[in-house]
Design an enzyme around this catalytic site. Structure first.
Site, mmCIF file in Angstrom:
data_model
loop_
_atom_site.group_PDB
_atom_site.id
_atom_site.type_symbol
_atom_site.label_atom_id
_atom_site.label_comp_id
_atom_site.label_asym_id
_atom_site.label_seq_id
_atom_site.Cartn_x
_atom_site.Cartn_y
_atom_site.Cartn_z
ATOM 1 N N LYS A 1 2.651 -15.418 2.927
ATOM 2 C CA LYS A 1 2.823 -16.121 1.651
ATOM 3 C C LYS A 1 4.311 -16.433 1.559
ATOM 4 O O LYS A 1 5.002 -16.091 0.591
ATOM 5 C CB LYS A 1 2.316 -15.233 0.501
ATOM 6 C CG LYS A 1 2.221 -15.919 -0.844
ATOM 7 C CD LYS A 1 1.119 -16.967 -0.930
ATOM 8 C CE LYS A 1 1.236 -17.732 -2.239
ATOM 9 N NZ LYS A 1 0.317 -18.883 -2.317
ATOM 10 N N ASP B 1 -3.638 -18.013 0.876
ATOM 11 C CA ASP B 1 -4.657 -18.688 0.053
ATOM 12 C C ASP B 1 -5.407 -19.721 0.895
ATOM 13 O O ASP B 1 -6.637 -19.819 0.831
ATOM 14 C CB ASP B 1 -4.029 -19.320 -1.205
ATOM 15 C CG ASP B 1 -2.736 -20.093 -0.935
ATOM 16 O OD1 ASP B 1 -2.238 -20.068 0.218
ATOM 17 O OD2 ASP B 1 -2.214 -20.710 -1.876
ATOM 18 N N ASP C 1 -12.692 -8.262 4.217
ATOM 19 C CA ASP C 1 -13.946 -8.227 3.443
ATOM 20 C C ASP C 1 -14.566 -9.621 3.398
ATOM 21 O O ASP C 1 -15.784 -9.783 3.501
ATOM 22 C CB ASP C 1 -13.697 -7.743 2.010
ATOM 23 C CG ASP C 1 -13.922 -6.245 1.855
ATOM 24 O OD1 ASP C 1 -13.724 -5.512 2.851
ATOM 25 O OD2 ASP C 1 -14.287 -5.798 0.748
ATOM 26 N N TYR D 1 0.822 -1.212 0.000
ATOM 27 C CA TYR D 1 0.000 0.000 0.000
ATOM 28 C C TYR D 1 0.859 1.266 0.000
ATOM 29 O O TYR D 1 0.491 2.270 -0.603
ATOM 30 C CB TYR D 1 -0.892 0.037 1.259
ATOM 31 C CG TYR D 1 -2.267 -0.521 1.058
ATOM 32 C CD1 TYR D 1 -2.458 -1.836 0.683
ATOM 33 C CD2 TYR D 1 -3.392 0.271 1.282
ATOM 34 C CE1 TYR D 1 -3.722 -2.356 0.525
ATOM 35 C CE2 TYR D 1 -4.666 -0.240 1.122
ATOM 36 C CZ TYR D 1 -4.826 -1.546 0.746
ATOM 37 O OH TYR D 1 -6.092 -2.050 0.588
ATOM 38 N N ASP E 1 -6.708 -6.557 4.020
ATOM 39 C CA ASP E 1 -7.770 -5.818 3.332
ATOM 40 C C ASP E 1 -8.732 -6.824 2.706
ATOM 41 O O ASP E 1 -9.958 -6.717 2.845
ATOM 42 C CB ASP E 1 -7.163 -4.915 2.246
ATOM 43 C CG ASP E 1 -8.226 -4.186 1.444
ATOM 44 O OD1 ASP E 1 -9.153 -3.628 2.075
ATOM 45 O OD2 ASP E 1 -8.157 -4.181 0.196
HETATM 46 C C1 IPM Z 1 -10.496 -0.544 3.690
HETATM 47 C C2 IPM Z 1 -10.697 0.052 2.326
HETATM 48 C C3 IPM Z 1 -9.516 0.957 2.001
HETATM 49 C C4 IPM Z 1 -8.292 0.073 1.948
HETATM 50 C C5 IPM Z 1 -9.660 1.795 0.718
HETATM 51 C C6 IPM Z 1 -10.903 2.658 0.737
HETATM 52 C C7 IPM Z 1 -8.462 2.644 0.455
HETATM 53 O O1 IPM Z 1 -10.882 -0.935 1.381
HETATM 54 O O2 IPM Z 1 -10.361 0.231 4.662
HETATM 55 O O3 IPM Z 1 -10.488 -1.761 3.799
HETATM 56 O O4 IPM Z 1 -7.990 -0.532 0.900
HETATM 57 O O5 IPM Z 1 -7.624 -0.034 2.973
HETATM 58 MG MG MG Z 2 -11.007 -2.887 2.189
#
Ligand code: IPM
Ligand code: MG
Length: 394
Positions: free
Chosen positions: A190, A222, A250, A135, A246
């Site tokens: 990884k 993975d 999700d 990042y 990240d």
């Molecule tokens: C998160 C989001 C952010 C990230 C984006 C909006 C930059 O996806 O906080 O998970 O990738 O960290």
């Molecule tokens: Mg995110």
């Protein structure tokens, strides 16, 4: 305690407004100051993270953040895109430790796409390293390739890198968090392919020597992605780099029914924190009254816990939060509060008159997606009739 309130864009503005109302009703000694961030700040000041917003954030004890982004900004140069605001805050405030709990409330088990028995009672904590990795790694950019499969062709590149102290400090955070939970850390890497994550694994193993009471397990990313949907309850604390977490966070959100349920807290070494929902600005559903609000209320809880004593004092005085939604959400909200008996669910206008509140002058309401828009409106109208001073969405 000073809180910078940064609602941002889209649904961020809706849910932060709800959280602020709850904070106000609690009547805590909080000083709140609002500022623009993301696309809204770009529109007003030509930058997603204006100097004035950053200054306010730095001077605050905590930041209540909504969400940033909208498709209309996608064509802007990268440094001007709304997402740069959250990345800039993380970087400038050194918010390296990101806590992303994934808790599946019993009442929402059916909202998940997984089988109920896999997720009922789930309570895992993803600890995301938030200021390093690909990042933020330099160099990055575009150039003409001088080697690789197509020398002379245009290419783009980013740099994945982690220094030892960066890994050490997040590993300490993970082990210490695990000590307060089920004493198990899964470090995701990884290492079979990447130098950065072989190093990650080695450093985490080294730090583990200081935590003999905590079990450490290593897992390739993975496999971790697979295990998270196969047997999510086998995890306790998961720690990994910025990019992997990240993605995994999700994925973990769907274990709880919806990404709309995930709160997130990002802390620095001074314990300054940014509290936000994990989801984005949701431009597709913004203004459809679809925001749940729970995730940001949950994210607000650590703020509240910082002034625990006052909350307890106030609970004795009797502010009440009414949740307009399906009755199944009763416990969901209750778990977020210091005073669960101050939280009631109202699903139908008829129930409004039956509410027996200790102090009807201190009432706020939140809305949920679990009732139709029309039913929600009817309940709110009944609430406004009965409690003229109620605080809620206008
Ligand atoms: C998160 C989001 C952010 C990230 C984006 C909006 C930059 O996806 O906080 O998970 O990738 O960290
Ligand atoms: Mg995110």
């Amino acid at each position: 305690m000073k809180i910078a309130v940064l609602p941002g864009d889209g649904i961020g503005t809706e849910i932060v407004a709800e959280a602020v109302k709850v904070l106000k009703v609690l009547n805590l000694p909080l000083e709140m100051e609002t500022a623009l961030v993301g696309g809204a700040a770009y529109d007003a000041h030509g930058h997603p993270l204006p100097e004035s917003t950053l200054k306010l954030a730095k001077a605050s004890d905590a930041i209540l953040f909504g969400a940033v982004g909208d498709w209309k900004y996608d064509k802007l140069d990268r440094p001007l895109r709304p997402e740069q605001a959250i990345l800039g805050l993380r970087k400038n405030l050194g918010l390296f430790a990101n806590f992303r709990p994934a808790i599946c409330y019993e009442q929402l088990v059916s909202a998940s796409s997984l089988k109920p028995e896999l997720i009922a009672g789930l309570d895992i904590l993803i600890i995301r390293e938030l200021t390093g990795d690909i990042y933020f790694g330099q160099p990055r950019g575009k150039r003409v390739a001088t080697d690789g499969h197509f020398p002379g062709a245009e290419e783009a590149f980013d740099t994945m890198r982690y220094s030892k102290p960066e890994i050490e400090r997040i590993a300490h955070v993970a082990f210490q968090a695990a000590r307060k939970r089920n004493k198990k850390v899964t470090s995701v890497d990884k290492a079979n392919v990447l130098e950065t994550f072989q190093f990650w694994k080695d450093v985490v193993t080294e730090v583990h020597a200081q935590y003999p009471d905590v079990e450490l397990q290593h897992m390739y990313v993975d496999n971790a992605a697979m295990q998270l949907v196969k047997a999510p309850k086998a995890f306790d604390v998961v720690v990994t780099g910025n990019m992997f977490s990240d993605i995994l966070s999700d994925e973990a959100s769907m274990l709880t029914g919806s990404i709309g349920m995930l709160p997130s807290a990002s802390l620095n070494s001074k314990n300054q924190g940014l509290y936000e929902p994990s989801h984005g600005s949701a431009p597709d559903i913004y203004e459809l009254c679809a925001a749940r609000g729970l995730e940001v209320i949950d994210a607000t809880c650590p703020l509240v816990s910082k002034v625990h004593a006052e909350v307890r004092r106030y609970a004795g005085k009797g502010a009440t939060v009414l949740l307009v939604g399906h009755e199944d959400h009763d416990e969901v909200i209750g778990t977020t509060g210091e005073a669960p008996d101050r939280i009631h669910v109202v699903s139908h206008p008829d129930e409004v008159d039956k509410l027996d509140l200790p102090d009807p002058s201190k009432v706020a309401y939140l809305t949920q997606t679990t009732l139709s828009v029309d039913d929600t409106r009817e309940v709110i109208e009944a609430l406004r009739r009965r409690f003229p001073r109620i605080v809620g969405p206008s």
